[in-house]
Each structure stands twice: as C-alpha cells, then as structure tokens.
Design a protein around this motif. Structure first.
Motif, PDB file in Angstrom:
ATOM      1  N   LEU A 145      43.622 -37.949  58.469  1.00 29.76           N
ATOM      2  CA  LEU A 145      44.123 -37.934  59.842  1.00 29.76           C
ATOM      3  C   LEU A 145      42.973 -37.899  60.840  1.00 29.76           C
ATOM      4  N   PRO A 146      43.060 -38.703  61.915  1.00 28.58           N
ATOM      5  CA  PRO A 146      42.058 -38.599  62.968  1.00 28.58           C
ATOM      6  C   PRO A 146      42.279 -37.308  63.748  1.00 28.58           C
ATOM      7  N   SER A 147      41.320 -36.949  64.552  1.00 27.55           N
ATOM      8  CA  SER A 147      41.524 -35.788  65.414  1.00 27.55           C
ATOM      9  C   SER A 147      42.706 -36.067  66.333  1.00 27.55           C
ATOM     10  N   GLU A 148      43.409 -35.010  66.697  1.00 24.31           N
ATOM     11  CA  GLU A 148      44.595 -35.177  67.534  1.00 24.31           C
ATOM     12  C   GLU A 148      44.245 -35.859  68.851  1.00 24.31           C
ATOM     13  N   ARG A 149      43.073 -35.592  69.358  1.00 23.60           N
ATOM     14  CA  ARG A 149      42.657 -36.185  70.635  1.00 23.60           C
ATOM     15  C   ARG A 149      42.437 -37.688  70.514  1.00 23.60           C
ATOM     16  N   SER A 150      42.036 -38.148  69.313  1.00 25.70           N
ATOM     17  CA  SER A 150      41.759 -39.574  69.106  1.00 25.70           C
ATOM     18  C   SER A 150      42.977 -40.356  68.646  1.00 25.70           C
ATOM     19  N   ALA A 151      43.962 -39.667  68.071  1.00 26.96           N
ATOM     20  CA  ALA A 151      45.072 -40.341  67.404  1.00 26.96           C
ATOM     21  C   ALA A 151      45.867 -41.214  68.370  1.00 26.96           C
ATOM     22  N   ASN A 152      46.184 -42.441  67.936  1.00 25.15           N
ATOM     23  CA  ASN A 152      46.962 -43.358  68.765  1.00 25.15           C
ATOM     24  C   ASN A 152      48.381 -43.565  68.245  1.00 25.15           C
ATOM     25  N   GLY A 153      48.744 -42.832  67.187  1.00 27.76           N
ATOM     26  CA  GLY A 153      50.104 -42.903  66.669  1.00 27.76           C
ATOM     27  C   GLY A 153      50.321 -43.926  65.574  1.00 27.76           C
ATOM     28  N   SER A 154      49.327 -44.785  65.332  1.00 33.08           N
ATOM     29  CA  SER A 154      49.447 -45.784  64.271  1.00 33.08           C
ATOM     30  C   SER A 154      49.064 -45.172  62.924  1.00 33.08           C
ATOM     31  N   ALA A 155      49.603 -45.759  61.865  1.00 26.36           N
ATOM     32  CA  ALA A 155      49.292 -45.303  60.513  1.00 26.36           C
ATOM     33  C   ALA A 155      49.196 -46.512  59.595  1.00 26.36           C
ATOM     34  N   VAL A 156      48.327 -46.409  58.597  1.00 30.09           N
ATOM     35  CA  VAL A 156      48.144 -47.501  57.649  1.00 30.09           C
ATOM     36  C   VAL A 156      48.118 -46.938  56.230  1.00 30.09           C
ATOM     37  N   LEU A 157      48.948 -47.513  55.376  1.00 27.35           N
ATOM     38  CA  LEU A 157      48.907 -47.245  53.941  1.00 27.35           C
ATOM     39  C   LEU A 157      47.891 -48.198  53.327  1.00 27.35           C
ATOM     40  N   ILE A 158      46.949 -47.666  52.543  1.00 31.44           N
ATOM     41  CA  ILE A 158      45.857 -48.459  51.981  1.00 31.44           C
ATOM     42  C   ILE A 158      46.090 -48.679  50.494  1.00 31.44           C
TER      43      ILE A 158
ATOM     44  N   VAL B 257      45.733 -43.210  51.484  1.00 29.39           N
ATOM     45  CA  VAL B 257      45.276 -44.004  50.344  1.00 29.39           C
ATOM     46  C   VAL B 257      46.283 -43.871  49.210  1.00 29.39           C
ATOM     47  N   LEU B 258      46.806 -45.001  48.781  1.00 30.12           N
ATOM     48  CA  LEU B 258      47.802 -45.027  47.718  1.00 30.12           C
ATOM     49  C   LEU B 258      47.121 -45.085  46.354  1.00 30.12           C
TER      50      LEU B 258
ATOM     51  N   ARG C  94      58.167 -44.881  52.799  1.00 27.06           N
ATOM     52  CA  ARG C  94      59.285 -43.985  53.118  1.00 27.06           C
ATOM     53  C   ARG C  94      58.795 -42.560  53.346  1.00 27.06           C
ATOM     54  N   LEU C  95      57.814 -42.142  52.574  1.00 25.80           N
ATOM     55  CA  LEU C  95      57.257 -40.800  52.726  1.00 25.80           C
ATOM     56  C   LEU C  95      56.538 -40.669  54.064  1.00 25.80           C
ATOM     57  N   LEU C  96      55.835 -41.709  54.470  1.00 27.31           N
ATOM     58  CA  LEU C  96      55.164 -41.693  55.775  1.00 27.31           C
ATOM     59  C   LEU C  96      56.182 -41.570  56.903  1.00 27.31           C
ATOM     60  N   ARG C  97      57.245 -42.343  56.819  1.00 30.56           N
ATOM     61  CA  ARG C  97      58.265 -42.277  57.882  1.00 30.56           C
ATOM     62  C   ARG C  97      58.944 -40.911  57.904  1.00 30.56           C
ATOM     63  N   ALA C  98      59.198 -40.352  56.738  1.00 31.12           N
ATOM     64  CA  ALA C  98      59.868 -39.055  56.673  1.00 31.12           C
ATOM     65  C   ALA C  98      59.002 -37.942  57.259  1.00 31.12           C
ATOM     66  N   ASN C  99      57.668 -38.129  57.207  1.00 33.81           N
ATOM     67  CA  ASN C  99      56.738 -37.099  57.687  1.00 33.81           C
ATOM     68  C   ASN C  99      56.033 -37.502  58.974  1.00 33.81           C
ATOM     69  N   ALA C 100      56.600 -38.462  59.692  1.00 30.28           N
ATOM     70  CA  ALA C 100      55.943 -38.979  60.889  1.00 30.28           C
ATOM     71  C   ALA C 100      55.646 -37.885  61.913  1.00 30.28           C
ATOM     72  N   GLU C 101      56.590 -37.001  62.130  1.00 27.48           N
ATOM     73  CA  GLU C 101      56.389 -35.938  63.119  1.00 27.48           C
ATOM     74  C   GLU C 101      55.274 -34.992  62.673  1.00 27.48           C
ATOM     75  N   LYS C 102      55.269 -34.645  61.408  1.00 26.24           N
ATOM     76  CA  LYS C 102      54.247 -33.736  60.873  1.00 26.24           C
ATOM     77  C   LYS C 102      52.846 -34.305  61.063  1.00 26.24           C
ATOM     78  N   TRP C 103      52.683 -35.622  60.840  1.00 25.46           N
ATOM     79  CA  TRP C 103      51.364 -36.243  60.896  1.00 25.46           C
ATOM     80  C   TRP C 103      51.086 -36.906  62.235  1.00 25.46           C
TER      81      TRP C 103
ATOM     82  N   GLY D 179      51.904 -49.453  59.039  1.00 24.69           N
ATOM     83  CA  GLY D 179      51.595 -50.704  58.356  1.00 24.69           C
ATOM     84  C   GLY D 179      50.940 -50.485  57.008  1.00 24.69           C
ATOM     85  N   VAL D 180      50.531 -51.585  56.398  1.00 20.99           N
ATOM     86  CA  VAL D 180      49.878 -51.527  55.088  1.00 20.99           C
ATOM     87  C   VAL D 180      48.706 -52.490  55.096  1.00 20.99           C
ATOM     88  N   ILE D 181      47.622 -52.095  54.440  1.00 16.82           N
ATOM     89  CA  ILE D 181      46.470 -52.971  54.238  1.00 16.82           C
ATOM     90  C   ILE D 181      46.144 -52.978  52.751  1.00 16.82           C
ATOM     91  N   GLY D 182      45.870 -54.161  52.222  1.00 14.24           N
ATOM     92  CA  GLY D 182      45.563 -54.267  50.801  1.00 14.24           C
ATOM     93  C   GLY D 182      44.392 -55.187  50.551  1.00 14.24           C
TER      94      GLY D 182
END
Length: 302
Positions: free
Chosen positions: A62-75, A106-107, A133-142, A150-153
């Motif tokens: 996780l980035p610092s809360e001050r830097s976070a832009n709300g996006s997430a990527v599964l690697i 990281v998957l 699905r796990l990321l979406r379920a924990n979106a508020e927590k993270w 999104g996903v990057i491979g």
C-alpha cells in the motif's frame, strides 16, 4: 528505560512493515485441489522463483495514505506457468506502483504442473478471479475504489491477466461462498510482453505445454487463445512488447490489439524495437524503461 523504548520502537516498525506487506490466503477451502505430499519450493539466484505453489496468496503493498489515488493493481508474475518470477515481475513492480500512489497486490497463483490440482488448467484463472473479488471485498479497508481495480501481467502472467480480462465471468465449478458472487471483471488490463495465444503459430510452447498439457485438443487451445475470446465487455487494455522478442513473438500483442480494436475496446499498444523478453521494469535500458511512464499516462485518462 532506554532499552525498553528502543524495543518498543523496533516493535512498532516491525508491526508497520507486517501490516504493509500483509499476505492473505485466497481461499479458506482451496477448490480444484487434492492432497499430496508435494511441497512449494523457492529458488533464489538472479531472481526469486516460486515453484509448485501450495497455498495461493496475495501480498499487499500500500502507498502512504497521503499519496494514494484510490487505484489498485493485481500483479501476475511470469514464469511460463512453470514457476513465478516473484520479485522481478512481482514485488519490484508493486514497489514501483506504490511510488505512483497505486495500491499493489502480488498474486502467488497455483501452477498447473502441481500434482495437487484436479483440473490443472483451471486453477490459475480461479485464483485470479478470487483475487479480484478479494480486492473488491476489502476496498474500504485498503482505501481503494472498487471501480478502479485492474490487473497487470508479464509473459505467462500476461496470459493469465488476459484470460482474466476476457474470461472474468467464467462460471465457478466449485461450491461458492458469498465472496465468489462478486464481479471478477478487472476495470483495466495491462499486458507486458504477454503470452496471449495458445495456437501453435505464435504461442510460447513452454507455456502452452505447462498449462494445457502436451496433447491438448483444438477446443482447449481455442479456449485459452485469448485473442479469440475478446468481447465488447473486455476491459480497456494496455500492451507493451518488443519487436525482437525471440521467446514470445510480438504477434501475441499485435493480434490481441486487432481483436480489441475490432470489438471497440479502448486499447493502447507500444512496440519497442529492442528489449527481447523478460525486461521487467527495464531500468537502465534506455528509452525502453519509458514504458512505465506510458502506462501511468494511460491510467490517468481512464
């Protein structure tokens, strides 16, 4: 007293690090699984390689809360579906994404050569769907937005990411939990020197054999040739490849881009003249390393 304070300080640092790099199991009861005495193995040479994943996980960055832009990527790291290049195309990428304010996960997916799998070719996609699905379920927590995941491979991880992008709604073949009813559709897909096709003309033979077996029939090959699976509901896609890739021909990206364009899916592709295969973040490799800037530019306009 000073020693006590120092110990408390060190504990707080350790706790913070643990929270930042939390590792979560994807499943309470792993589907498509049978008991064996097989053990996961790790090899560390120039890069860290993980073989025979027993327990699929995601590692949280996780980035610092001050830097976070709300996006997430599964690697999804590569490794020809034989192993996972866990740092070079995994944790190193996560740290770079954090520097851009993006949460990264990281998957560590199951690999089809494992004897613990009942239907080997289904396991990687099952794990990738579950991870989204796990990321979406924990979106508020993270502190991430559920519509900006999104996903990057990379390489064979690019095949898994493109399978997720085109077959995110593949039905579950196991007893579902409530989590398994959440959408597994990534909001965007990034594919870096990806294996896309399983057809013999342009596939990476090692990835094809490891995923599908040595004697896969035409239907199974077509099912996992993701240029054939694109629909209008496939997420926006970003592609990077080098023209001199001798392992995974550039046609994997070219043919997928054409399929995306034909289906009206917003896409962007960058073909570099050099780089070969497996360049990762391409640090120190001239303007090839600018692909990460192009990715960030692309993300900002989504």
């Amino acid at each position: 007293m000073k020693s006590y304070i120092c110990l408390c300080f060190l504990f707080l640092i350790a706790f913070s690090t643990t929270a930042q790099n939390e590792i979560l199991n994807l499943w309470e009861t792993i589907p498509n699984h049978k008991y064996t005495t097989e053990n996961e193995a790790i090899e560390v040479k120039d890069v860290k390689r993980v073989f025979l994943t027993k327990t699929p996980t995601i590692k949280v960055f996780l980035p610092s809360e001050r830097s976070a832009n709300g996006s997430a990527v599964l690697i999804c790291p590569g490794g020809a579906y034989r192993y996972l290049v866990y740092d070079w195309e995994g944790t190193d990428v996560a740290k770079w994404l954090n520097s851009k304010g993006i949460a990264a996960f990281v998957l560590k997916s199951r690999l089809p050569l494992s004897k613990s799998l009942i239907t080997p070719h289904e396991a990687p996609l099952q794990d990738a769907q579950r991870a989204i699905r796990l990321l979406r379920a924990n979106a508020e927590k993270w502190h991430i937005k559920p519509n900006k995941i999104g996903v990057i491979g990379f390489s064979a991880g690019g095949h898994l990411a493109s399978t997720l992008g085109t077959q995110f709604d593949a039905p579950n073949t196991f007893k579902e939990q409530p989590l398994d009813t959440i959408s597994a559709r990534p909001d965007f897909v990034a594919l870096i020197y990806p294996v896309v096709t399983m057809q013999d003309n342009f596939t990476h033979k090692g990835s094809q054999t490891n995923l599908l077996g040595a004697n896969a029939d035409d239907a199974l090959i077509a099912r996992y040739s993701n240029e054939l699976q694109v629909t209008k509901n496939t997420p926006p896609t970003f592609l990077v490849h080098s023209g001199d890739d001798a392992s995974v021909p550039v046609e994997n990206s070219l043919n997928l881009y054409k399929a995306l364009k034909d289906n009206g899916v917003p896409s962007e592709m960058h073909i570099y003249p050099y780089g070969g295969h497996g360049f990762g973040l391409a640090i120190g490799q001239g303007y090839l390393q600018s692909w990460t800037d192009r990715f960030c530019d692309w993300m900002t306009q989504l």
